[in-house]
Design a protein around this motif. Structure first.
Motif, PDB file in Angstrom:
ATOM      1  N   LEU A   1       6.654  -1.046   7.421  1.00 47.75           N
ATOM      2  CA  LEU A   1       5.910   0.207   7.433  1.00 47.75           C
ATOM      3  C   LEU A   1       6.883   1.368   7.308  1.00 47.75           C
ATOM      4  CD1 LEU A   1       3.327   1.896   7.869  1.00 47.75           C
ATOM      5  CD2 LEU A   1       3.694   1.636  10.344  1.00 47.75           C
TER       6      LEU A   1
ATOM      7  N   ILE B   1      -2.713  -2.294   9.847  1.00 49.76           N
ATOM      8  CA  ILE B   1      -1.526  -2.335   8.988  1.00 49.76           C
ATOM      9  C   ILE B   1      -0.389  -3.064   9.703  1.00 49.76           C
ATOM     10  CG2 ILE B   1       0.301  -0.902   7.993  1.00 49.76           C
ATOM     11  CD1 ILE B   1      -1.876   1.174   7.352  1.00 49.76           C
TER      12      ILE B   1
ATOM     13  N   PRO C   1      -0.989  -6.212   4.209  1.00 45.88           N
ATOM     14  CA  PRO C   1       0.046  -5.763   3.282  1.00 45.88           C
ATOM     15  C   PRO C   1       1.441  -6.203   3.725  1.00 45.88           C
ATOM     16  CG  PRO C   1      -0.741  -3.937   4.606  1.00 45.88           C
ATOM     17  CD  PRO C   1      -1.625  -5.092   4.922  1.00 45.88           C
TER      18      PRO C   1
ATOM     19  N   THR D   1       3.844  -1.177   3.657  1.00 44.09           N
ATOM     20  CA  THR D   1       2.968  -0.002   3.567  1.00 44.09           C
ATOM     21  C   THR D   1       3.826   1.245   3.613  1.00 44.09           C
ATOM     22  OG1 THR D   1       1.191  -1.188   4.710  1.00 44.09           O
ATOM     23  CG2 THR D   1       1.005   1.206   4.607  1.00 44.09           C
TER      24      THR D   1
ATOM     25  N   ILE E   1      -8.146  -0.910   4.698  1.00 49.02           N
ATOM     26  CA  ILE E   1      -7.728  -2.301   4.867  1.00 49.02           C
ATOM     27  C   ILE E   1      -8.973  -3.182   4.798  1.00 49.02           C
ATOM     28  CG2 ILE E   1      -6.581  -3.950   6.385  1.00 49.02           C
ATOM     29  CD1 ILE E   1      -4.737  -1.831   5.358  1.00 49.02           C
TER      30      ILE E   1
ATOM     31  N   ILE F   1      -0.034   5.067   0.726  1.00 49.26           N
ATOM     32  CA  ILE F   1      -1.187   5.808   1.230  1.00 49.26           C
ATOM     33  C   ILE F   1      -0.870   7.290   1.332  1.00 49.26           C
ATOM     34  CG2 ILE F   1      -2.770   6.095   3.185  1.00 49.26           C
ATOM     35  CD1 ILE F   1      -2.171   3.168   3.922  1.00 49.26           C
TER      36      ILE F   1
ATOM     37  N   LEU G   1       0.831  -1.198   0.000  1.00 52.25           N
ATOM     38  CA  LEU G   1       0.000   0.000   0.000  1.00 52.25           C
ATOM     39  C   LEU G   1       0.869   1.252   0.000  1.00 52.25           C
ATOM     40  CD1 LEU G   1      -2.747  -0.829   2.669  1.00 52.25           C
ATOM     41  CD2 LEU G   1      -3.048  -0.697   0.188  1.00 52.25           C
TER      42      LEU G   1
END
Length: 572
Positions: free
Chosen positions: A221, A209, A185, A188, A180, A124, A122
């Motif tokens: 992340l 996440i 994922p 992210t 989500i 974002i 992802l």
């Protein structure tokens, strides 16, 4: 003899400020898998900037700072366990350092390196504009390279980029609470994390996440952001606090977040005279000379950022990562806005005595946990500008009684602007008398009311002055609280129009940054109670001096003053 040194907690970087001052990336050293790091860099370096004339490659256009962050995030490896160590990274860097572009390139690099089949990544953005820009940058990089167009499949309508070989896809999305949908994922990437602090449900989404971090495939992340243009709140406040704790070695032995924070230390964020000096801006701008043009940045501050306190608050939060609530207080003394511009660092006490037609002294006393502040204020004989110099003393016990500011006090001692003593009456009072006597001998003291002070807690100083042949008429008690309102309001006006200048002393930069105001009827007051444990005593001494100078004193002049200046000239 064997010297045992304790290992630092993982990702702790106690020398981060020294690194920033040296032009280095403010992060801990991270052990790497050399092959994976080389592969990541090779791919990243070939990517081209789609929105820059000539479409330069990242090899040419990207600063080394981000490449260090990239390999740490994608290629960290514990040398013993061979496991990844960096599962999360928070990078806070000021605006215009190519954050969105670099984030898109990092996400593409991660997608290329990922061997997980049919996984999800992802990217974002907190708003549709930011997520659209991230997708446009990634899409543009692919379309500029024929090989990449074979490696990746791009679906414009869904903002999805798929690695053809593995089927793993990168979805570029705008944040909402349904982002989500059950799939965990494998990586992210969040652009402008601080904006999520303003959104309801952000904490719950972040928890989902992070759920990928405990699966067999893991879940990384990456968060990259500027500082918030409002006081940190919500998920942004908690993530920033966590990152600072990791950086400072206060988050346990083996955290999983790597912090990379381009910010001034808290005490310098509070020191407006420091961050207003434009030569200090470059310490936080790793892309200076690449995506940032210094002259355009300074022009933008002059024309947009400095037009009002409110505009400046937002500007410095975005371009210098000054945390709102630290760098510019809503309840700050308004004179702080003009203090830095009034500094004349070549100005000294001797120069003030030499060039002034009259001088007055303001004194603010205190207890064992306070400072004793003295301010000499001279009115220039030609320009009539008020010239300010200060000195402070403190009982040595203040370092134990006020541990929260002990470091700042020790630095002021090292700068020669604060003197620690074992006995205020025996050590500080004689120096106060000496400074006042110098002004008297030079013929700069007025006929009366030349020394003004808070009447509380200064009995021993008055005794010392009268024993040195100063008359009671020379000493004026200056009422505090709302009765200082005239000085508190007058000083900012004179600072702004250039009719008050000062020596650029660090102790006053600190005190001015500490000062907080409180409305009391029609008056504005600055008091120690309002300002808390942070010290403002030399500033209060200056306000006392302002009151005396506002009464337009006339120097008496004394026989022998020419001899004083002749001796001063000879000694220099």
């Amino acid at each position: 003899m064997v010297i045992v040194t304790e290992a630092l907690p993982r990702f702790a970087c106690p020398d981060w400020w020294a690194k920033l001052k040296a032009g280095e990336t403010p992060m801990a050293d991270v052990p790497l898998n050399a092959d994976k790091a080389a592969k990541a860099l090779a791919f990243f370096n070939r990517l081209r900037l789609p929105d820059v004339p000539g479409n330069p490659t990242m090899r040419e256009a990207c600063g080394d700072w981000f490449k260090e962050v990239l390999v740490a995030f994608l290629a960290s490896e514990d040398p013993e366990t061979l496991e990844r160590t960096v599962w999360e990274c928070l990078c806070m860097v000021p605006k215009k350092n190519s954050k969105s572009t670099y984030t898109a390139a990092l996400a593409l690099t991660a997608l290329y390196l990922c061997e997980v089949p049919n996984g999800q990544m992802l990217l974002i953005g907190p708003s549709q504009n930011i997520s659209a820009r991230c997708f446009a940058q990634a899409q543009g990089m692919i379309r500029l390279d024929a090989d990449l167009k074979r490696i990746f499949s791009v679906q414009d309508h869904t903002k999805t980029i798929t690695r053809v070989k593995t089927g793993t896809h990168l979805d570029v999305k705008t944040f909402d609470t349904s982002i989500i949908t059950g799939e965990i994922p494998v990586a992210t990437f969040i652009d402008e994390l601080h904006e999520l602090g303003k959104k309801a449900g952000a904490i719950q989404v972040m928890q989902q996440i992070r759920g990928g971090g405990i699966t067999m495939n893991g879940g990384q992340l990456m968060m990259i952001t500027t500082q918030s243009d409002k006081r940190p709140a919500g998920i942004w406040k908690s993530e920033l606090q966590k990152a600072r704790a990791v950086r400072d070695g206060k988050a346990g032995l083996a955290p999983i977040m790597l912090p990379v924070l381009y910010e001034f230390p808290e005490k310098l964020q509070k020191m407006e005279a420091f961050w207003r000096k434009r030569e200090n801006w470059g310490l936080l701008l790793p892309n200076l000379g690449r995506s940032i043009n210094r002259q355009r940045l300074e022009d933008d501050y002059t024309n947009n950022g400095s037009i009002s306190p409110e505009a400046e608050q937002v500007w410095v939060s975005q371009h210098l990562n000054i945390e709102i609530g630290l760098g510019l207080h809503d309840d700050r003394w308004v004179g702080a806005d003009y203090w830095g511009k009034a500094a004349r660092e070549v100005l000294t006490l001797d120069e003030i005595i030499r060039t002034s037609e009259v001088c007055v002294v303001g004194i603010d006393g205190g207890g064992l946990d306070d400072l004793l502040g003295l301010c000499v204020m001279g009115r220039h004989a030609e320009t009539k500008a008020w010239q300010v110099w200060v000195k402070a003393w403190a009982d040595r016990d203040v370092l134990a009684l006020r541990k929260s500011i002990a470091t700042e006090l020790e630095e002021l001692v090292a700068a020669g602007e604060l003197e620690l003593v074992d006995n205020i009456e025996a050590e500080a009072n004689p120096e106060i008398v000496d400074i006042c006597s110098r002004l008297k001998l030079a013929g700069r003291m007025p006929e009366q009311d030349g020394i003004g002070m808070d009447p509380e807690g200064v009995g021993s100083i008055i005794d010392a002055l009268t024993e040195a042949s100063f008359r009671i008429e020379d000493i004026r008690p200056v009422s505090q609280g709302y009765k200082l309102n005239a000085a508190i309001k007058m000083a900012p006006v004179k600072l702004k129009n250039g009719s008050m200048i000062h020596c650029g002393q660090r102790i006053m930069d600190w005190c001015v940054g500490n000062a907080k105001t409180e409305a009391r009827g029609n008056a504005v007051i600055v008091t120690k109670a309002v300002s808390g444990s942070a010290k403002i005593d030399p500033l209060m001494a200056m306000f006392n001096a302002v009151m005396l100078m506002s009464w337009n004193p006339i120097a008496t002049g004394v026989a022998g003053s020419d001899d004083y200046f002749a001796a001063l000239e000879a000694s220099s």
